[in-house]
Design an enzyme around this catalytic site. Sequence first.
Site, short mmCIF file in Angstrom:
data_model
loop_
_atom_site.label_atom_id
_atom_site.label_comp_id
_atom_site.label_asym_id
_atom_site.label_seq_id
_atom_site.Cartn_x
_atom_site.Cartn_y
_atom_site.Cartn_z
N LYS A 1 43.00 34.05 36.63
CA LYS A 1 44.41 34.45 36.62
C LYS A 1 45.16 33.85 35.43
CE LYS A 1 44.95 35.76 41.42
NZ LYS A 1 43.63 35.47 41.99
C1 LIG Z 1 42.81 36.44 42.62
C2 LIG Z 1 41.35 36.18 42.67
C3 LIG Z 1 40.41 37.22 42.94
C4 LIG Z 1 40.83 38.64 43.25
O1 LIG Z 1 41.36 39.29 42.13
P1 LIG Z 1 42.24 40.63 42.32
O2 LIG Z 1 42.79 40.92 40.97
O3 LIG Z 1 43.30 40.28 43.33
O4 LIG Z 1 41.32 41.70 42.81
C5 LIG Z 1 39.06 36.91 42.91
N1 LIG Z 1 38.64 35.64 42.67
C6 LIG Z 1 39.49 34.63 42.43
C7 LIG Z 1 38.96 33.26 42.21
C8 LIG Z 1 40.88 34.85 42.42
O5 LIG Z 1 41.72 33.83 42.19
#
Ligand SMILES: *Cc1c(COP(=O)(O)O)cnc(C)c1O
Length: 472
Positions: free
Chosen positions: A113
């Site tokens: 993220k």
């Molecule tokens: C947010 C997150 C996801 C999921 O990603 P999306 O974009 O919501 O599909 C998967 N793995 C981790 C570690 C995350 O923080």
Amino acid sequence: MLYLSTRGGMDPTPFGEVLLGGLAPDGGLVIPQSYPAIDDATLTRWRTLAYPRLAFEIVRLYAGDIDENDLRALVERTYTASAFGSDDITPVLALEDELYLLRLSNGPTLAFKDVAMQLLGNLFEYVLAREDRRLNIVGATSGDTGSAAEYAMRGKAHVRVFMLSPYMRMSAFQRAQMYSLGDANIFNIAVFGVFDDAQDMVKSVSGDLQFKKRYSIGTVNSINWARVLAQVVYYFKAYFAVTWSNDQPVSFAVPSGNFGNVLAGHVARMMGLPVRKLVVATNENDVLDEFFRTGAYRVRRGSETFATSSPSMDISRASNFERFVHDLLGGDKAWVKRLWRELGTQGAFDLAGTPEFARVSDFGFVSGRSTHADRVATIRGVDAGFGVTVDPHTADGMFVAERHREAGVPMVCLETALAVKFSDTIVEALGHEPPRPAAFDGIEAKAQRFTLMPADVELLKRYVAERCEPLP
Ligand SMILES: *Cc1c(COP(=O)(O)O)cnc(C)c1O
């Protein structure tokens, strides 16, 4: 480039305006009017670009109202080796012939993220200054999103962050990451309750339109278009890393929750990147896997949503999914609107048997799910086979990817977090603690700063009102 709503109820709007907003006024999601087509010559030219240059080339196509020189500088400032651990920003590791790990988790909070959120922080600061606006972000987190947002906004002018988290319900590492921040514009609020209590408080604050307007309240959730856009870049970067010619197809496996990450892969494909498969990998919360297998999209109730060992994918509905459905239905916004109305009243819609659902595979989408036991076995297998420790989310993607590999097509598995963030599952799988980057040594011992609060909306409003960024 102008933006519309998936449900048709928004006049064409420039990037700078949708950047700070949430949902479109009609409740739909914001989408670009079209996807710019990238031709072969452009792909070839982009092949050798460094990450920040590539990011600039892609973002500028969608953000025409941001001055090009400003954007170039902003992107260069965002994607640095000091913030992301290497000049590659998102390096690709070859595990074996035609199997790769795309490392997205070397940013400040060790989860993918950061790649989008770090850009968002700089974009917010830029647009707020340009328009002499202020922003007070109120959000709730169970871990990854909140810390990524705080590390992106810390020290930024004109923006403050009020982040609610459930008191004593995150891992010691996650608590330390968030609560040890000393920046004056970051406020950590530990709520007596569970994540849903914190989430409900944020929803009532956002639902109070008068309060929202008066204090310029905003959010940074996963439906933000700029976050999706920032993620498109690493699909291109990884494609170039594992191919030498533009006629080679590549597949991507994506651990999915709110569908933001894999949607960025879809956007890259729509722009012309030669993507073969987009593998949507879910955990036991398999609302997305069910859709791609059957055509039925059935959101789950709270009681049907499991707490798993890949908690960042524990979702009951996938908030970005509407953007893909819009494209699947050929951009028929009235149809999208009908489907989401049906979802509101019946909690489900079903596209099984329609010619549109039959085209899902034309878009490259396939899916699968993993259980806790699958993830533990995958963590062991990847450790034994390649000497790499992957986190449970990444393991989910690798497990499902294995079922979709094809000879001659490289499979790129997206690493969405580092194992150190989920040490309990690593200890269960491997019998020892995961490796910890040196910069995080002893983080749990750092002084922590947070405010304890009962789950009381009025208290929260008073707290925000007294501490928020004053309006100009
Ligand atoms: C947010 C997150 C996801 C999921 O990603 P999306 O974009 O919501 O599909 C998967 N793995 C981790 C570690 C995350 O923080």
